[in-house]
Write an enzyme that holds these catalytic residues in place. Structure first.
Site, PDB file in Angstrom:
ATOM      1  N   LYS A 145       0.724  -1.195   0.090  1.00 30.85           N
ATOM      2  CA  LYS A 145       0.044  -0.057  -0.014  1.00 30.85           C
ATOM      3  C   LYS A 145       0.919   1.428  -0.042  1.00 30.85           C
ATOM      4  O   LYS A 145       2.075   1.158   0.441  1.00 30.85           O
ATOM      5  CB  LYS A 145      -1.071  -0.087   1.183  1.00 30.85           C
ATOM      6  CG  LYS A 145      -2.284   0.989   1.352  1.00 30.85           C
ATOM      7  CD  LYS A 145      -3.428   0.305   0.662  1.00 30.85           C
ATOM      8  CE  LYS A 145      -4.512   0.999   0.455  1.00 30.85           C
ATOM      9  NZ  LYS A 145      -5.850   0.256  -0.138  1.00 30.85           N
ATOM     10  N   ASP A 190      -6.995   4.730  -4.114  1.00 26.44           N
ATOM     11  CA  ASP A 190      -7.635   4.458  -2.883  1.00 26.44           C
ATOM     12  C   ASP A 190      -8.354   5.693  -2.727  1.00 26.44           C
ATOM     13  O   ASP A 190      -8.597   6.514  -3.452  1.00 26.44           O
ATOM     14  CB  ASP A 190      -6.627   3.941  -1.813  1.00 26.44           C
ATOM     15  CG  ASP A 190      -7.447   3.620  -0.394  1.00 26.44           C
ATOM     16  OD1 ASP A 190      -7.922   2.548  -0.397  1.00 26.44           O
ATOM     17  OD2 ASP A 190      -7.220   4.376   0.495  1.00 26.44           O
TER      18      ASP A 190
HETATM   19  P1  NDP Z   1     -12.635   8.047  -2.284  1.00 23.85           P
HETATM   20  O1  NDP Z   1     -11.752   9.237  -1.871  1.00 23.85           O
HETATM   21  O2  NDP Z   1     -13.347   7.974  -3.427  1.00 23.85           O
HETATM   22  O3  NDP Z   1     -13.847   8.282  -1.134  1.00 23.85           O
HETATM   23  C1  NDP Z   1     -13.927   8.663   0.401  1.00 23.85           C
HETATM   24  C2  NDP Z   1     -15.096   8.990   0.664  1.00 23.85           C
HETATM   25  O4  NDP Z   1     -14.975   8.818   2.227  1.00 23.85           O
HETATM   26  C3  NDP Z   1     -15.437  10.498   0.487  1.00 23.85           C
HETATM   27  O5  NDP Z   1     -16.846  10.388   0.621  1.00 23.85           O
HETATM   28  C4  NDP Z   1     -14.843  10.961   1.510  1.00 23.85           C
HETATM   29  O6  NDP Z   1     -15.367  12.325   2.004  1.00 23.85           O
HETATM   30  C5  NDP Z   1     -14.989  10.250   2.951  1.00 23.85           C
HETATM   31  N1  NDP Z   1     -14.020  10.324   3.717  1.00 23.85           N
HETATM   32  C6  NDP Z   1     -12.849  10.338   3.800  1.00 23.85           C
HETATM   33  N2  NDP Z   1     -12.147  10.695   4.901  1.00 23.85           N
HETATM   34  C7  NDP Z   1     -13.089  10.787   5.720  1.00 23.85           C
HETATM   35  C8  NDP Z   1     -12.968  10.901   7.437  1.00 23.85           C
HETATM   36  N3  NDP Z   1     -11.878  11.048   7.847  1.00 23.85           N
HETATM   37  N4  NDP Z   1     -14.208  10.905   7.819  1.00 23.85           N
HETATM   38  C9  NDP Z   1     -15.503  10.930   7.184  1.00 23.85           C
HETATM   39  N5  NDP Z   1     -15.617  10.524   5.809  1.00 23.85           N
HETATM   40  C10 NDP Z   1     -14.486  10.602   5.163  1.00 23.85           C
HETATM   41  O7  NDP Z   1     -12.169   6.703  -1.640  1.00 23.85           O
HETATM   42  P2  NDP Z   1     -12.826   5.293  -1.870  1.00 23.85           P
HETATM   43  O8  NDP Z   1     -14.417   5.166  -2.116  1.00 23.85           O
HETATM   44  O9  NDP Z   1     -11.791   4.557  -2.958  1.00 23.85           O
HETATM   45  O10 NDP Z   1     -12.164   4.377  -0.344  1.00 23.85           O
HETATM   46  C11 NDP Z   1     -13.258   4.266   0.623  1.00 23.85           C
HETATM   47  C12 NDP Z   1     -12.821   3.328   1.558  1.00 23.85           C
HETATM   48  O11 NDP Z   1     -12.710   2.145   0.863  1.00 23.85           O
HETATM   49  C13 NDP Z   1     -11.325   3.385   1.905  1.00 23.85           C
HETATM   50  O12 NDP Z   1     -11.218   2.933   3.618  1.00 23.85           O
HETATM   51  C14 NDP Z   1     -10.468   2.521   1.135  1.00 23.85           C
HETATM   52  O13 NDP Z   1      -9.114   2.143   1.939  1.00 23.85           O
HETATM   53  C15 NDP Z   1     -11.564   1.521   0.964  1.00 23.85           C
HETATM   54  N6  NDP Z   1     -11.210   0.618  -0.196  1.00 23.85           N
HETATM   55  C16 NDP Z   1     -11.237   1.241  -1.473  1.00 23.85           C
HETATM   56  C17 NDP Z   1     -10.810   0.401  -2.481  1.00 23.85           C
HETATM   57  C18 NDP Z   1     -11.206   0.887  -3.716  1.00 23.85           C
HETATM   58  O14 NDP Z   1     -11.208   0.013  -4.780  1.00 23.85           O
HETATM   59  N7  NDP Z   1     -11.220   2.177  -4.146  1.00 23.85           N
HETATM   60  C19 NDP Z   1     -10.755  -1.065  -2.278  1.00 23.85           C
HETATM   61  C20 NDP Z   1     -11.076  -1.515  -0.974  1.00 23.85           C
HETATM   62  C21 NDP Z   1     -11.138  -0.745   0.108  1.00 23.85           C
HETATM   63  P3  NDP Z   1     -14.751  13.687   1.431  1.00 23.85           P
HETATM   64  O15 NDP Z   1     -15.098  13.815   0.136  1.00 23.85           O
HETATM   65  O16 NDP Z   1     -15.238  14.852   2.472  1.00 23.85           O
HETATM   66  O17 NDP Z   1     -13.215  13.592   1.946  1.00 23.85           O
END
Ligand code: NDP
Length: 449
Positions: A129, A169
């Site tokens: 990662k 991510d």
């Molecule tokens: P994105 O950047 O596309 O979206 C992240 C979302 O989470 C946004 O809505 C963001 O809000 C919100 N967010 C981020 N930080 C915080 C916080 N501290 N408190 C509350 N909300 C928060 O990321 P992904 O959708 O790709 O990833 C989301 C999760 O899924 C992560 O944990 C990632 O590790 C996991 N994941 C992702 C994969 C992938 O294929 N993308 C695969 C497996 C797991 P804002 O816009 O305000 O920042």
């Protein structure tokens, strides 16, 4: 030789000493170690070979300076990371996160989880990662491009299609992957297999964008079906409104559930008529706006600041945390149970803290741990690698069908392994053991390296 319990305790003490001040990493290690006693009792060779001592230490941690210039000509410096944790069963594989909270502890916890998640997919991929404390919010496209170019200028020395294959991510989507790949290609050669999550026009796989969210819902559906329940007609809440959340909502709606709330890092919207997903996509994907803008187009919906899980006043059936780590503590978990939640599948990595997970398991909630429930993303990344190697591309339906098979297989593995070790219904323990055993056996065969 130490018995299983003392061996686990000894290893955790060592890991704590060596990784002081890294709470996220220590939490991830503790959660895994807590599951392993039964398998260590059955396999003393894992203790003899000190597999836990070796598997909790990354093969390599790379940290580097990332200087970049903003649109006004000011020079900024961020810190870049890549943790190459374990390559026993394949090249390091795992995403890059760009978010101001990124530090070595967070990248190590994510890379550690990735080892067992990737193992569970049955594909030949190791755990890694990376990321940076760079904040993409409010930056122009050109600033994002210059940052990605600088980041890749350093990272390119350590990655390759048979060595380490990063993906996206939090804060890293198709736009960032495009810029990262462009710079890799300029410094090396045409080699699309070095990154996954690419735009389809440059060698990305159809279905990769949707894979994590869809896969999480497929996993939840297996848990529900096995317990005589279904998604249709039920109320669901999804945290986040990024890549994982949006496609989890899309699949939930397709399966007949009603999504009544979603969030971002500032707050959450509740729409009891059902979230309008096209509107969320327009706000978050097209305009890169804030979720509170939702109420401008849907005046019946309500916006609240703060954490969705402790703030929801409506009752609902199923929870899909899809934002980030540590969203759900004990108090939020208690609140969720009071609101009627009976099933939770983690789209995010480690969204629930240890007390919350313990409470959910004690209360018999159907709990799908992230390293199993959100493995669909990396599984389809692995399918993207296969397509790139073959210089071919598969249809969306082909990829989605394979994703469904993989999620079913992961669910069965977690379920059957839990049963085998006397922990029936505990998918966390089942997933941890199943993911661990495949890597541990291969480590023994490869010798002490
Ligand atoms: P994105 O950047 O596309 O979206 C992240 C979302 O989470 C946004 O809505 C963001 O809000 C919100 N967010 C981020 N930080 C915080 C916080 N501290 N408190 C509350 N909300 C928060 O990321 P992904 O959708 O790709 O990833 C989301 C999760 O899924 C992560 O944990 C990632 O590790 C996991 N994941 C992702 C994969 C992938 O294929 N993308 C695969 C497996 C797991 P804002 O816009 O305000 O920042």
């Amino acid at each position: 030789m130490l018995d299983a319990k003392n061996y686990v305790n000894h290893i955790f003490e060592e890991v704590k000493k060596r990784n002081a001040g890294q709470p996220e990493f220590l939490h991830a290690v503790e959660e895994l170690l807590d599951s392993l006693e039964p398998v260590l009792e059955e396999h003393p060779e894992y203790i003899e070979e000190n597999i836990l001592g070796r598997i909790t230490e990354p093969e390599r941690v790379i940290e580097f300076r990332v200087p970049w210039t903003d649109d006004e000509g000011r020079v900024h410096v961020n810190r870049g990371y890549r943790v190459q944790f374990n390559s026993t069963i394949g090249p390091y594989k795992g995403g890059l996160r760009f978010h101001p909270s990124v530090n070595q502890s967070i990248v190590k916890f994510l890379a550690f989880e990735q080892i067992f998640k990737n193992s569970l997919t049955g594909q030949a991929i190791g755990g890694g990662k990376g990321g940076s404390d760079f904040d993409p919010k409010g930056k122009s496209d050109r600033e994002i491009m210059r940052f990605c170019q600088s980041y890749m200028t350093e990272l390119q020395a350590y990655i390759g299609p048979d060595r380490d294959v990063p993906a996206g991510d939090i804060g890293v989507g198709a736009r960032e992957i495009g810029y990262l790949y462009g710079q890799y290609k300029k410094l090396n050669q045409f080699e699309p297999g070095v990154l996954t999550g690419k735009p389809v026009s440059m060698g990305g796989s159809l279905g990769r964008t949707e894979a994590t969210g869809y896969g999480t819902v497929y996993f939840a559906e297996h848990m529900l079906q096995d317990n005589g329940q279904s998604l249709a007609g039920k109320r669901a809440v999804v945290s986040g409104s990024g890549n994982v959340a949006i496609y989890a909502m899309e699949k939930l709606i397709e399966k007949g559930a009603m999504v009544i709330a979603c969030s971002d890092s500032s707050g959450f919207v509740v729409d009891t008529n059902g979230i309008d997903l096209d509107l969320v996509k327009e706000i978050k994907l097209t305009k890169r706006g804030r979720i509170k803008e939702y109420t401008q187009s849907r005046p019946d919906a309500k916006y609240y600041e703060g954490n969705i899980w402790s703030g929801m006043e409506e009752t609902y059936d199923y929870a899909f945390p899809c934002a980030t780590q540590g969203e759900i503590n004990l108090q939020a978990a208690q609140h969720m149970l009071e609101k009627g939640v009976t099933c939770l599948a983690e789209g995010a990595n480690m969204p629930c803290d240890a007390d919350a997970v313990q409470l959910f398991i004690e209360k018999g909630l159907l709990y799908g741990p992230g390293k199993a429930a959100n493995a669909g993303g990396v599984a389809v990344s692995s399918l993207e690698m296969q397509q790139n190697s073959q210089r071919t591309s598969w249809t969306f339906e082909d990829v989605d069908t394979q994703l469904q098979h993989i999620m079913k297989d992961i669910y069965q593995k977690a379920k059957e392994t839990a049963k085998k070790y006397g922990k029936e219904g505990n998918l966390l323990q089942g997933a941890n053991i199943a993911g661990f055993v495949r890597v541990a056996d291969a480590m023994i065969r490869q010798g002490v390296i």
